[in-house]
Design a protein around this motif. Structure first.
Motif, PDB file in Angstrom:
ATOM      1  N   ALA A   1      81.967  10.587 -50.131  1.00 58.25           N
ATOM      2  CA  ALA A   1      80.678  10.117 -50.640  1.00 58.25           C
ATOM      3  C   ALA A   1      80.640   8.598 -50.730  1.00 58.25           C
ATOM      4  O   ALA A   1      79.612   7.966 -50.446  1.00 58.25           O
ATOM      5  CB  ALA A   1      80.419  10.725 -52.016  1.00 58.25           C
ATOM      6  N   ALA A   2      81.772   7.971 -51.087  1.00 56.55           N
ATOM      7  CA  ALA A   2      81.826   6.518 -51.182  1.00 56.55           C
ATOM      8  C   ALA A   2      81.670   5.868 -49.812  1.00 56.55           C
ATOM      9  O   ALA A   2      81.002   4.831 -49.676  1.00 56.55           O
ATOM     10  CB  ALA A   2      83.151   6.091 -51.820  1.00 56.55           C
ATOM     11  N   ILE A   3      82.253   6.470 -48.794  1.00 54.41           N
ATOM     12  CA  ILE A   3      82.085   5.939 -47.437  1.00 54.41           C
ATOM     13  C   ILE A   3      80.617   6.009 -47.027  1.00 54.41           C
ATOM     14  O   ILE A   3      80.064   5.057 -46.450  1.00 54.41           O
ATOM     15  CB  ILE A   3      82.981   6.704 -46.443  1.00 54.41           C
ATOM     16  N   ASP A   4      79.975   7.128 -47.330  1.00 50.84           N
ATOM     17  CA  ASP A   4      78.552   7.260 -47.005  1.00 50.84           C
ATOM     18  C   ASP A   4      77.717   6.212 -47.732  1.00 50.84           C
ATOM     19  O   ASP A   4      76.779   5.636 -47.162  1.00 50.84           O
ATOM     20  CB  ASP A   4      78.061   8.662 -47.368  1.00 50.84           C
ATOM     21  N   ARG A   5      78.054   5.938 -48.996  1.00 51.54           N
ATOM     22  CA  ARG A   5      77.310   4.915 -49.739  1.00 51.54           C
ATOM     23  C   ARG A   5      77.535   3.538 -49.133  1.00 51.54           C
ATOM     24  O   ARG A   5      76.621   2.708 -49.063  1.00 51.54           O
ATOM     25  CB  ARG A   5      77.738   4.911 -51.207  1.00 51.54           C
ATOM     26  N   ALA A   6      78.753   3.261 -48.692  1.00 49.72           N
ATOM     27  CA  ALA A   6      79.043   1.974 -48.066  1.00 49.72           C
ATOM     28  C   ALA A   6      78.220   1.788 -46.800  1.00 49.72           C
ATOM     29  O   ALA A   6      77.744   0.683 -46.505  1.00 49.72           O
ATOM     30  CB  ALA A   6      80.538   1.864 -47.752  1.00 49.72           C
ATOM     31  N   VAL A   7      78.041   2.870 -46.048  1.00 54.58           N
ATOM     32  CA  VAL A   7      77.196   2.810 -44.853  1.00 54.58           C
ATOM     33  C   VAL A   7      75.759   2.489 -45.240  1.00 54.58           C
ATOM     34  O   VAL A   7      75.103   1.630 -44.640  1.00 54.58           O
ATOM     35  CB  VAL A   7      77.276   4.134 -44.071  1.00 54.58           C
ATOM     36  N   GLN A   8      75.251   3.157 -46.262  1.00 57.36           N
ATOM     37  CA  GLN A   8      73.879   2.929 -46.714  1.00 57.36           C
ATOM     38  C   GLN A   8      73.668   1.489 -47.196  1.00 57.36           C
ATOM     39  O   GLN A   8      72.569   0.939 -47.070  1.00 57.36           O
ATOM     40  CB  GLN A   8      73.549   3.899 -47.853  1.00 57.36           C
ATOM     41  N   LEU A   9      74.722   0.884 -47.721  1.00 63.55           N
ATOM     42  CA  LEU A   9      74.628  -0.463 -48.275  1.00 63.55           C
ATOM     43  C   LEU A   9      74.979  -1.542 -47.254  1.00 63.55           C
ATOM     44  O   LEU A   9      75.190  -2.694 -47.599  1.00 63.55           O
ATOM     45  CB  LEU A   9      75.548  -0.575 -49.496  1.00 63.55           C
ATOM     46  N   ASP A  10      75.067  -1.159 -45.981  1.00 62.01           N
ATOM     47  CA  ASP A  10      75.252  -2.102 -44.870  1.00 62.01           C
ATOM     48  C   ASP A  10      76.552  -2.890 -44.980  1.00 62.01           C
ATOM     49  O   ASP A  10      76.591  -4.105 -44.755  1.00 62.01           O
ATOM     50  CB  ASP A  10      74.071  -3.077 -44.777  1.00 62.01           C
ATOM     51  N   ALA A  11      77.628  -2.210 -45.301  1.00 64.84           N
ATOM     52  CA  ALA A  11      78.939  -2.865 -45.309  1.00 64.84           C
ATOM     53  C   ALA A  11      79.346  -3.232 -43.884  1.00 64.84           C
ATOM     54  O   ALA A  11      78.973  -2.554 -42.922  1.00 64.84           O
ATOM     55  CB  ALA A  11      79.981  -1.949 -45.934  1.00 64.84           C
TER      56      ALA A  11
END
Length: 407
Positions: free
Chosen positions: A168-178
Motif C-alpha cells: 500500500a505504501a508503494i502505491d501511495r508513493a506512486v500517487q504522490l509522484d515520487a
C-alpha cells in the motif's frame, strides 16, 4: 510548526499518539530488514498497530572525524554537479523524527499504521538521514542528497513490517509522484507486493531495496522486493569495500553500499554510531539515485539504474554486484549506451584522426638550399657594390678624378 499536507493533518487528528505530545514530533525509524511472517504475507489488508514508543538511546555527540562512508564515497565532490534538488524520494519505513536538526523538510508524511507520526524504532530516521540529511554546523555527518524532498510513509511501528502495508505504501508513493522509492525492508514474495512494484516501475520510479541481512533468525534466502526484476537491490559493504559477512547473497545484488559501522541521525535529536545492515547501504544508493535524477532528468528509471551499476567501483564475489556505489562517477561519467545526441556531461571524444589525414613532411633538398643561399649572398654583394659606387662616382667627378697629395 512545519507545514504538512492536508492528508497528514487529517490523519494526525485521528491517529493515536505514542507517548507525550513532544514524542509525536520525534522520528526514529525501524530496522525492518526482517521477513514478514507468513500470516502477514497472506493478508491484503492494512495492519494497524498499538505499541509502546521506546526507541533505543542514541548519542548526542559524534566521535571525531568524518564518517568513513562519506569519505569513501566522496559525496561533497558529487555536490559540484548535483545535490538532488527537485527530486522526491519516498522512504517506506518506520517513521521519522521530524524535529531532528539535520533531517529534511517533509513534503508529505503518511501513517499507514495508525500509531501517529513518530519513529519508535529509529530505523526510518536513520535511513532518511542518510538519504537527505542536511549539513549542520559543527556536525561531521550529512546525507547524500541534501536538497532532495522526502515523502515519508510509515508502514510499521515495530521490528517487523507487514507486506500489505508495504504494498500500500508503494502505491501511495506512486500517487504522490515520487521519483525514487527507498525500501530498506525485507519481506516475503506476495502478488500484491509484486503488482505494486511493477506499477511503480511502469510509472518511471527508481526502486532501491535492501538485499537483506543474514541472522540466526533470518536464513539466507531471496529478499523482496529486492529480488523482483527492475529493482536495484543493494548489499552491505565494509570500509575496505568488500561484502559484509551479514549481507544476503541470495538476493540478486546490483551494487553495494556502506553498511557497517554506520553513523546516522536517530530519534530525539540524537545519533546512532554502530549501525549495520543492507538497509543503510540501500539508503546510500537511494541518495545517489536522487543525485542522478536531478543531474539527468531525461533518463528513465531503467537508465538511472544502469548508470549507477555501470559506474560502481567494481568487485568480485557472490553478492557484490558491480561493487561499491560511486556517486561522483554516477553524476559525471559519459556512458555510451545512454540516449544518442544528448551528451550528459561533455561531448563524447572525437574519433581518432585517419592515418592519411596529415601529409608527410618531405625530405629537405640540400642542393636547392645551398643554391638559394649562394644567389642571396651574390645579390647582397651586388647591392653593396652599387651603393658604394653611388657614393664614390659623384665625389670623383667633382675632383676631376684628381687625388690629393700631402704637402
Amino acid at each position: 510548526m512545519r507545514q504538512l499536507d492536508a492528508t497528514r493533518r487529517a490523519e494526525n487528528l485521528r491517529a493515536p499518539r505514542c507517548g507525550s505530545l513532544q514524542a509525536l514530533f520525534l522520528a526514529v525509524v525501524l530496522a525492518i530488514a526482517l521477513a514478514a511472517a507468513p500470516a502477514e504475507a497472506a493478508s491484503a489488508t492494512l495492519v494497524t498497530e498499538r505499541e509502546d514508543c521506546n526507541p533505543e538511546a542514541g548519542v548526542v555527540k559524534l566521535p571525531g572525524g568524518e564518517p568513513w562512508a562519506q569519505k569513501r564515497l566522496d559525496i561533497k565532490t558529487a555536490w559540484r554537479l548535483s545535490t538532488g534538488a527537485g527530486v522526491r524520494v519516498a522512504v517506506i519505513d518506520s517513521g521519522l523524527d521530524i524535529e531532528h536538526p539535520q533531517l529534511p523538510w517533509l513534503s508529505i508524511f503518511i501513517d499507514l499504521t495508525g500509531t501517529g507520526y513518530t519513529d519508535c524504532v529509529g530505523h526510518g530516521t536513520a535511513v532518511t538521514g542518510i538519504i537527505a540529511g542536511r549539513v549542520y554546523p559543527g556536525v561531521a555527518f550529512h546525507g547524500v542528497a541534501p536538497q532532495a524532498s522526502i515523502i515519508e510513509l510509515k508502514q510499521s511501528n515495530q521490528a517487523e513490517g507487514h507486506v500489505a502495508n508495504l504494498a500500500a505504501a508503494i502505491d501511495r508513493a506512486v500517487q504522490l509522484d515520487a521519483d525514487v522509492i527507498n525500501i530498506s525492508i525485507r519481506a516475503a514474495d506476495h502478488p500484491a507486493l509484486k503488482a505494486a512494484v511493477q506499477n511503480a516501475l511502469a510509472r518511471d520510479i527508481v526502486i532501491v531495496a535492501a538485499a537483506g541481512n543474514i541472522t540466526q533468525k533470518n536464513e539466507e534466502k531471496p529478499a523482496y522486493p529486492g529480488s523482483y526484476e527492475g529493482v536495484l537491490a543493494v548489499g552491505s559493504a565494509t570500509p575496505d569495500g568488500r561484502r559484509a559477512d551479514s549481507s544476503n547473497t541470495a538476493t540478486p545484488v546490483g551494487v553495494l553500499g556502506p553498511g557497517m559501522g554506520i553513523i546516522a541521525p536517530w530519534p530525539r535529536g540524537a545519533y546512532k554510531v554502530d549501525l549495520e545492515g543492507s538497509s543503510f547501504g540501500a539508503a546510500y544508493v537511494s541518495g545517489t539515485a536522487a543525485l542522478v535524477r536531478a543531474r539527468f532528468p531525461h533518463l528513465d528509471q531503467e537508465q538511472v539504474r544502469r548508470r549507477i551499476v555501470a559506474t560502481a567501483d567494481g568487485s568480485v564475489g557472490k553478492g557484490t554486484g558491480a561493487g561499491m556505489v560511486n556517486p561522483v562517477l554516477a553524476v559525471s561519467a559519459v556512458l555510451p549506451f545512454e540516449p544518442a545526441g544528448r551528451p550528459v556531461v561533455a561531448a563524447p571524444p572525437a574519433p581518432p584522426i585517419a592515418a592519411d589525414a596529415i601529409a608527410k613532411v618531405q625530405p629537405e633538398d640540400v642542393h636547392a638550399r645551398n643554391l638559394s643561399l649562394a644567389v642571396m649572398t651574390g645579390a647582397l654583394i651586388l647591392v653593396a657594390v652599387a651603393g658604394a659606387l653611388a657614393l664614390v662616382l659623384p665625389l670623383g667627378r667633382s675632383r676631376g678624378w684628381r687625388v690629393d697629395r700631402p704637402h
